[in-house]
Design an enzyme around this catalytic site. Structure first.
Site, PDB file in Angstrom:
ATOM      1  N   ARG A 148       0.864  -1.174   0.000  1.00  0.00           N
ATOM      2  CA  ARG A 148       0.000   0.000   0.000  1.00  0.00           C
ATOM      3  C   ARG A 148       0.907   1.232   0.000  1.00  0.00           C
ATOM      4  O   ARG A 148       1.996   1.207   0.569  1.00  0.00           O
ATOM      5  CB  ARG A 148      -0.895   0.000   1.230  1.00  0.00           C
ATOM      6  CG  ARG A 148      -1.776  -1.246   1.380  1.00  0.00           C
ATOM      7  CD  ARG A 148      -2.530  -1.229   2.711  1.00  0.00           C
ATOM      8  NE  ARG A 148      -3.361  -2.420   2.884  1.00  0.00           N
ATOM      9  CZ  ARG A 148      -2.964  -3.544   3.476  1.00  0.00           C
ATOM     10  NH1 ARG A 148      -1.722  -3.631   3.953  1.00  0.00           N
ATOM     11  NH2 ARG A 148      -3.779  -4.570   3.593  1.00  0.00           N
ATOM     12  N   LYS A 173      -2.408  -2.141   7.730  1.00  0.00           N
ATOM     13  CA  LYS A 173      -3.846  -1.902   7.861  1.00  0.00           C
ATOM     14  C   LYS A 173      -4.461  -2.721   8.978  1.00  0.00           C
ATOM     15  O   LYS A 173      -5.386  -2.281   9.648  1.00  0.00           O
ATOM     16  CB  LYS A 173      -4.523  -2.226   6.522  1.00  0.00           C
ATOM     17  CG  LYS A 173      -6.008  -1.937   6.486  1.00  0.00           C
ATOM     18  CD  LYS A 173      -6.569  -2.203   5.108  1.00  0.00           C
ATOM     19  CE  LYS A 173      -8.056  -1.926   5.046  1.00  0.00           C
ATOM     20  NZ  LYS A 173      -8.616  -2.189   3.698  1.00  0.00           N
ATOM     21  N   HIS A 248      -3.158   2.893  -5.897  1.00  0.00           N
ATOM     22  CA  HIS A 248      -3.604   1.615  -5.342  1.00  0.00           C
ATOM     23  C   HIS A 248      -3.810   0.564  -6.433  1.00  0.00           C
ATOM     24  O   HIS A 248      -3.802  -0.642  -6.148  1.00  0.00           O
ATOM     25  CB  HIS A 248      -4.893   1.814  -4.542  1.00  0.00           C
ATOM     26  CG  HIS A 248      -5.087   0.797  -3.467  1.00  0.00           C
ATOM     27  ND1 HIS A 248      -4.209   0.637  -2.416  1.00  0.00           N
ATOM     28  CD2 HIS A 248      -6.060  -0.139  -3.272  1.00  0.00           C
ATOM     29  CE1 HIS A 248      -4.633  -0.330  -1.619  1.00  0.00           C
ATOM     30  NE2 HIS A 248      -5.753  -0.822  -2.124  1.00  0.00           N
ATOM     31  N   ARG A 251      -1.221  -2.137  -6.685  1.00  0.00           N
ATOM     32  CA  ARG A 251      -1.376  -3.289  -5.785  1.00  0.00           C
ATOM     33  C   ARG A 251      -2.232  -4.367  -6.467  1.00  0.00           C
ATOM     34  O   ARG A 251      -1.929  -5.561  -6.383  1.00  0.00           O
ATOM     35  CB  ARG A 251      -1.996  -2.825  -4.473  1.00  0.00           C
ATOM     36  CG  ARG A 251      -2.149  -3.903  -3.390  1.00  0.00           C
ATOM     37  CD  ARG A 251      -2.496  -3.204  -2.076  1.00  0.00           C
ATOM     38  NE  ARG A 251      -2.975  -4.094  -1.035  1.00  0.00           N
ATOM     39  CZ  ARG A 251      -2.192  -4.772  -0.198  1.00  0.00           C
ATOM     40  NH1 ARG A 251      -0.884  -4.667  -0.304  1.00  0.00           N
ATOM     41  NH2 ARG A 251      -2.711  -5.532   0.747  1.00  0.00           N
ATOM     42  N   HIS A 282      -2.639  -9.694   4.375  1.00  0.00           N
ATOM     43  CA  HIS A 282      -4.040  -9.984   4.634  1.00  0.00           C
ATOM     44  C   HIS A 282      -4.175 -11.106   5.657  1.00  0.00           C
ATOM     45  O   HIS A 282      -3.343 -12.008   5.721  1.00  0.00           O
ATOM     46  CB  HIS A 282      -4.758 -10.386   3.350  1.00  0.00           C
ATOM     47  CG  HIS A 282      -4.912  -9.259   2.380  1.00  0.00           C
ATOM     48  ND1 HIS A 282      -4.841  -9.418   1.014  1.00  0.00           N
ATOM     49  CD2 HIS A 282      -5.123  -7.939   2.586  1.00  0.00           C
ATOM     50  CE1 HIS A 282      -5.016  -8.249   0.421  1.00  0.00           C
ATOM     51  NE2 HIS A 282      -5.179  -7.335   1.354  1.00  0.00           N
ATOM     52  N   TYR A 291      -8.286  -8.084  -4.806  1.00  0.00           N
ATOM     53  CA  TYR A 291      -7.268  -7.424  -5.619  1.00  0.00           C
ATOM     54  C   TYR A 291      -6.994  -8.142  -6.933  1.00  0.00           C
ATOM     55  O   TYR A 291      -6.261  -7.629  -7.768  1.00  0.00           O
ATOM     56  CB  TYR A 291      -5.957  -7.308  -4.831  1.00  0.00           C
ATOM     57  CG  TYR A 291      -6.033  -6.278  -3.738  1.00  0.00           C
ATOM     58  CD1 TYR A 291      -5.799  -4.944  -4.010  1.00  0.00           C
ATOM     59  CD2 TYR A 291      -6.378  -6.635  -2.440  1.00  0.00           C
ATOM     60  CE1 TYR A 291      -5.894  -3.985  -3.025  1.00  0.00           C
ATOM     61  CE2 TYR A 291      -6.467  -5.681  -1.440  1.00  0.00           C
ATOM     62  CZ  TYR A 291      -6.232  -4.362  -1.742  1.00  0.00           C
ATOM     63  OH  TYR A 291      -6.334  -3.421  -0.762  1.00  0.00           O
TER      64      TYR A 291
END
Length: 314
Positions: A148, A173, A248, A251, A282, A291
């Protein structure tokens, strides 16, 4: 049942299995595609799938504009897959049923477009000669690691091991730290950038920051965003569908290209999906699936692996 309807039913079943193999639940979408097959059977459509046929199917249902847009989007992505087997299948216009207040899918750059973006970024020399090198290196890191932008901007010098080529991402995140190994070519550029940066700002007021602004401070997100838009325009990427390019999207590109490369190299993709999720930071692979964009390249490679070659419907 017409020959086209039988062909369509087979490819819909294959496509549903394919999307689920990539980590998608694909429940609502599968129901829409099966309904489309029934629509074709009842009307004895002889084929191929056309824009008019897709529009006719969507308009037969008395639903909200958002649901119509969703159903059409499902057909449009299926059409990209069907074109692998039937060259008469057109690209369906993504704006035919625009979703109200929806987020368009990511824009996935090809290699030539990414090269143009990097070249444009490097050419920006104001307000400081180092600025272009900072932007070039940062965009390269985003594209080659899937970080990110906030994670990359928060990197301290001690987080970047220029010997082993490992980045330490702190408090991402999900408030988790992780180690991100980078490609040797990326590590080489990070070393080159660090040398130029230290030469330009030997006594930086923000000595901890890896990526610095034109004044030697940590590069702010707003400054990076503005510079990215300038580079995007210079590279001829400021317009286009499905959306204007965002940082973004790099990504999304990384995740999509990683799967395509695994398919191309004959890797057991299902076994590697948890690895990709960890690399991207994640908790679950279902978060990573967001994604992965079903580009024609990825769908073609996955289809070639998952199913026996099928004949082209003419």
């Amino acid at each position: 049942m017409s020959v086209f309807a039988a062909f369509l039913a087979e490819k819909v079943a294959d496509y549903i299995r394919l999307r689920r193999s990539l980590g998608y639940v694909f429940k609502v979408q599968a129901a829409t595609l099966r309904e489309f097959v029934r629509f074709v059977k009842v009307r004895r459509v002889r084929g191929p799938l056309t824009s008019n046929l897709a529009v006719a199917f969507v308009l037969t249902c008395n639903v909200t504009p958002a649901v119509r847009a969703r159903r059409y989007s499902v057909l449009a992505r299926f059409a990209d897959y069907l074109a692998i087997f039937n060259v008469r299948t057109p690209i369906l216009d993504p704006q035919a049923f625009p979703r109200p207040r929806s987020t368009p899918p990511a824009r996935i750059l090809d290699d030539e477009e990414l090269a143009r973006l990097l070249t444009a970024a490097r050419s920006i020399k104001r307000p400081h000669a180092l600025f272009g090198e900072t932007l070039y290196t940062l965009i390269g890191v985003l594209a080659s690691t899937g970080l990110r932008s906030g994670e990359a901007l928060r990197l301290d010098r001690t987080d970047v091991d220029l010997t082993t080529g490992v980045l330490q991402v702190r408090q991402s995140k999900f408030r988790k730290d992780r180690l991100v190994p980078v490609h040797p070519s990326t590590c080489a550029q990070l070393r080159a950038y660090a040398a130029v940066r230290d030469n330009a700002f030997p006594r930086s007021s923000s000595a901890a920051a890896f990526f610095v602004s034109s004044r030697g401070h940590r590069l702010p997100r707003t400054t990076f965003g503005a510079a990215f838009r300038v580079a995007r325009t210079m590279a001829g990427l400021a317009t286009g569908r499905p959306r204007v390019l965002r940082p973004h999207d790099l990504r999304h590109r990384f995740a999509t290209r990683r799967l395509a490369d695994w398919y191309r190299d004959g890797v057991d993709v299902q076994a590697q999906l948890p690895v990709l999720a960890v690399y991207l930071g994640h908790v679950r692979y279902s978060d990573t699936a967001y994604y992965i964009t079903g580009t024609p390249e990825l769908l073609g490679l996955a289809a070639a692996r998952a199913f026996a070659p099928g004949g082209e419907f003419r």
